[in-house]
Enzyme design. Structure first.
Site, PDB file in Angstrom:
ATOM      1  N   GLN A  35      92.287  26.060  62.249  1.00 18.86           N
ATOM      2  CA  GLN A  35      93.047  27.265  61.015  1.00 18.86           C
ATOM      3  C   GLN A  35      92.644  28.126  61.202  1.00 18.86           C
ATOM      4  OE1 GLN A  35      89.255  24.054  59.162  1.00 18.86           O
ATOM      5  NE2 GLN A  35      90.388  22.118  60.363  1.00 18.86           N
ATOM      6  N   CYS A  36      93.489  28.878  61.882  1.00 19.07           N
ATOM      7  CA  CYS A  36      93.740  30.328  61.226  1.00 19.07           C
ATOM      8  C   CYS A  36      94.895  30.397  60.496  1.00 19.07           C
ATOM      9  CB  CYS A  36      92.906  30.537  62.274  1.00 19.07           C
ATOM     10  SG  CYS A  36      93.314  32.414  62.866  1.00 19.07           S
ATOM     11  N   GLY A  37      95.093  31.364  60.086  1.00 22.61           N
ATOM     12  CA  GLY A  37      96.457  32.023  59.766  1.00 22.61           C
ATOM     13  C   GLY A  37      97.340  32.028  61.242  1.00 22.61           C
ATOM     14  N   THR A  39      96.658  30.555  63.363  1.00 16.27           N
ATOM     15  CA  THR A  39      97.100  29.656  64.880  1.00 16.27           C
ATOM     16  C   THR A  39      98.850  29.201  65.672  1.00 16.27           C
ATOM     17  OG1 THR A  39      95.097  28.589  64.123  1.00 16.27           O
ATOM     18  CG2 THR A  39      96.735  26.810  65.134  1.00 16.27           C
TER      19      THR A  39
END
Length: 151
Positions: A35-37, A39
């Site tokens: 759930q990371c920018g 990803t």
């Protein structure tokens, strides 16, 4: 002298693996998050893994929930996400900590290695990358924003 090959960890399915299995291969060790920018780096990592596997290259993914809670799921959920969304075929390992008192021994070793272009120290964020040579020694460390395509 410690090398990557001295460590054993559980894979994402809970089975213990010696990283000695990667002796003679070039390995990219990456702490990953769903759930990371950053990803979408999963896509580039999978392409890198697939295109260079025949040359003795492997990507190893280590899920970590230490950065803004961006890997909250169970190991099964992480695996399902990475495989279904990004077609990940490279080995994924059980969630671990990369910083602090609960830091996994692998990451304690990686973080203290003198490297370029980024030097030793705590892991900054998700998708920090360590390039490890065939002999198990760290060759380079790349910041989280470095796309896999630029390695």
């Amino acid at each position: 002298m410690t090398t990557l090959h001295d460590f054993s960890l559980k894979d994402i399915d809970g089975e213990e693996h010696s990283l000695g299995e990667y002796r003679g291969k070039v390995v990219l060790v990456v702490n990953v998050a769903s759930q990371c920018g950053l990803t979408p780096h999963y896509e580039g990592l999978q392409k890198l893994h697939a295109s260079r596997a025949a040359e003795g290259f492997a990507v190893l993914g280590f899920p970590c929930n230490q950065f803004a809670g961006q890997e909250p799921g169970t190991d099964a959920e992480v695996k399902e996400f990475a495989c279904s969304r990004y077609g990940v075929e490279f080995p994924l390992f059980s969630k671990l900590e990369v910083n602090g008192p609960g830091r996994a021994p692998l990451y304690a070793w990686l973080a203290q290695e003198p490297t370029q272009p980024q030097g030793a120290g705590d892991i900054q964020w998700n998708f920090e990358k360590f390039l490890v040579g065939r002999d198990g020694r760290v060759l380079a460390r790349y910041g989280p924003r470095t796309p896999p395509e630029e390695l």
